[in-house]
Design an enzyme around this catalytic site. Structure first.
Site, PDB file in Angstrom:
ATOM      1  N   ARG A  27     -49.933 -24.864  26.569  1.00  0.00           N
ATOM      2  CA  ARG A  27     -48.605 -24.851  27.369  1.00  0.00           C
ATOM      3  C   ARG A  27     -47.495 -23.869  26.829  1.00  0.00           C
ATOM      4  NH1 ARG A  27     -44.187 -28.754  27.536  1.00  0.00           N
ATOM      5  NH2 ARG A  27     -43.006 -28.165  29.177  1.00  0.00           N
ATOM      6  N   HIS A  61     -37.888 -23.620  30.608  1.00  0.00           N
ATOM      7  CA  HIS A  61     -37.638 -24.527  29.442  1.00  0.00           C
ATOM      8  C   HIS A  61     -36.336 -24.160  29.000  1.00  0.00           C
ATOM      9  CE1 HIS A  61     -39.970 -27.053  26.424  1.00  0.00           C
ATOM     10  NE2 HIS A  61     -38.831 -27.071  26.075  1.00  0.00           N
ATOM     11  N   GLU A 112     -45.973 -33.205  26.237  1.00  0.00           N
ATOM     12  CA  GLU A 112     -45.706 -33.115  24.970  1.00  0.00           C
ATOM     13  C   GLU A 112     -45.285 -34.555  24.172  1.00  0.00           C
ATOM     14  OE1 GLU A 112     -41.562 -31.637  24.304  1.00  0.00           O
ATOM     15  OE2 GLU A 112     -41.678 -29.941  25.837  1.00  0.00           O
TER      16      GLU A 112
HETATM   17  O1  IFM Z   1     -38.248 -29.191  21.138  1.00  0.00           O
HETATM   18  C1  IFM Z   1     -38.342 -29.963  22.109  1.00  0.00           C
HETATM   19  C2  IFM Z   1     -38.730 -29.419  23.141  1.00  0.00           C
HETATM   20  O2  IFM Z   1     -38.258 -28.111  23.857  1.00  0.00           O
HETATM   21  C3  IFM Z   1     -38.334 -30.272  24.496  1.00  0.00           C
HETATM   22  N1  IFM Z   1     -38.914 -31.771  24.409  1.00  0.00           N
HETATM   23  C4  IFM Z   1     -38.407 -32.338  23.102  1.00  0.00           C
HETATM   24  C5  IFM Z   1     -38.911 -31.411  21.928  1.00  0.00           C
HETATM   25  C6  IFM Z   1     -38.226 -32.148  20.643  1.00  0.00           C
HETATM   26  O3  IFM Z   1     -37.167 -32.418  20.733  1.00  0.00           O
END
Ligand code: IFM
Length: 471
Positions: A91, A135, A378
């Protein structure tokens, strides 16, 4: 929102044999601004994060994304790393200012070319691309015209989505529109910690709507393209419990849950914003920026949904008596709500480690919403890694990933249609307002030499992925 009843059943002990369903997707995640560097290369224009990094005090270590992990020049060896770990999905995000440096008009051939090569490189290694379109790196030229506070940005986003899919859609099937729009809206416009670094609660609510509208319009564009597209969105969710059963704490949890979770899920899956939160926000805005048809676009069909999960929250209403000691920071957009440490160990971000919250988040979305198949897009942890002879033994990160995977499997066992897991992150990178001071990677990056070294967690995660669970 879940109200504590009895203690959740503990996950199975680390030694027991458990497996994910056949075909479960194993991957790693990154984002363009956090790893690419090369911010002035090949026609890329500045993004709002380039601008914020120049503001004194905005980034903890005063750093920026100009070099980051230099992935723009090292992508081939980075893909070799992924393949070497045996991961079969990646991803990544596409940098809008590389593709549309002017915000609209002719796309930038060199920017498209970079992602062309990246996608070809992934496929050549047997790795499936999962591309995220936004993003957090809005072209600064669009911010100058009002950014996400302006409705026009939603239309520009849909254009950019169509351009990108037109070029890559013969090879990229899985598309995510937005990553964690709560952060773009509320950290970007209410607390000011994220780009564009503004501090106006009303603007945050307007931005949240235009982000969702952009998502909806982009989803329609992607589905309407010449190539079949599996379209999803990536949200950050938390399990939220009240600190006590006092009315103030219960109401604090309701409001926090409303803003973090229901605002987005209700709009996407029911085509309406939650009435209680609209009422909460009425002190800032009358929502007159919502136009006929917006919610229909926002709730257009999705093929999958990504969940980013890191932690869970215990909420206290400031109306309730606070215990002695230092007071935690009030929560953005809910000024009279504060988060209470829940006694769990914390990561280097100070975030409580709560694997059971992941099970609850997955179960709740699957139970309360007509959601498509889910992916954990994530999950991971920053720890203050200790380097010995260039190597990192990171037992805390290994335990974090292991426990969250077991929690994910608990959800699958309970009937949740969870299709895959992407660890955050493939490598250490630019952690936004924290600069390079927080390391989330399963691969270490030496920021002096840019050398990459898989940490012990990379090998531990790869072993679980290979086995599709635990033998
Ligand atoms: O690094 C970030 C990412 O860009 C988006 N979700 C959380 C991660 C950790 O803070």
């Amino acid at each position: 929102m879940s109200v504590p009843t009895s203690a959740p059943a503990p996950s199975a002990p680390a030694s027991s044999s458990r497996h994910f369903p056949p075909g479960f997707v194993w991957g790693a995640a990154t984002a363009a601004f956090q790893i690419e560097g090369a911010t002035t290369a090949d026609g890329r224009s500045p993004s709002i994060w380039d601008t914020l990094c120049e503001r004194p005090g905005a980034v903890l270590d005063g750093s920026d994304g100009s070099v980051a992990c230099d992935h723009y020049h090292r992508w081939e060896s980075d893909l070799d790393l992924l393949a070497g770990l045996g991961l079969t999905a990646y991803r990544f995000s596409i940098s809008w200012p590389r593709i549309c440096p002017g915000g609209k008009g002719e796309p930038n051939e060199k920017g498209l070319g970079f992602y062309d090569r990246l996608v070809d490189g992934l496929l050549a290694r047997g790795i499936t691309p999962y591309a995220t379109l936004y993003h957090w790196d809005l072209p600064q030229v669009l911010e100058d015209k009002g950014g996400w506070r302006s409705r026009d940005t939603a239309y520009r986003f849909a254009e950019y989505a169509a351009i990108t899919q037109h070029r890559l859609g013969d090879r990229v099937k899985h598309w995510a529109t937005l990553n964690e729009p709560w952060c773009s809206a509320f950290l970007g416009h209410a607390s000011g910690e994220h780009a564009p670094g503004r501090t106006d609660q009303a603007e945050a609510v307007v931005a949240s709507h235009h982000l969702l509208l952009g998502h909806g319009l982009a989803t329609e564009a992607l589905h309407g393209g010449r190539r079949p597209a599996e379209v999803g969105v990536v949200l950050n969710h938390y399990d939220i419990t009240p600190a006590s059963d006092s009315p103030a704490d219960v109401d604090a949890a309701r409001r926090l849950d409303g803003q973090q979770n229901r605002w987005w899920l209700d709009a996407l899956y029911t085509g309406a914003y939650p009435a209680d939160i609209v009422e909460d926000f009425a002190r800032w805005t009358d929502m007159s920026f919502v136009q006929d048809g917006d919610l229909a676009a926002i709730s257009s069909r999705l093929d999958w949904m990504g969940i980013n999960y890191y932690s869970s929250f215990v909420a206290r209403g400031l109306g309730a008596p606070a215990p002695a000691g230092p007071r935690p920071t009030p929560w953005i957009g809910c000024e009279d709500v504060e988060l209470v440490p829940n006694g769990e160990p914390v990561t280097h971000m100070g975030w409580d480690v709560v694997p059971s919250g992941l099970t609850k988040v997955l179960e709740r979305i699957s139970r309360d919403y007509d959601a498509p198949p889910l992916f954990i897009t994530e999950n991971g942890a920053a720890y203050d890694d200790v380097v010995v002879d260039g190597q990192v033994e990171d037992p805390d990160r290994i335990a974090y990933i292991d426990a969250h995977l077991r929690a994910a499997l608990d959800a699958i066992d309970a009937g949740v249609d969870l299709r895959g897991y992407f660890v955050w992150s493939l490598m250490d990178n630019f952690e936004w307002a924290w600069g390079y001071t927080r390391r989330f990677g399963v691969v270490r990056v030496d920021y002096d030499t840019l050398e990459r070294t898989p940490k012990a967690s990379a090998h531990a995660y790869a072993a679980i992925a290979r086995e599709n669970g635990w033998a």
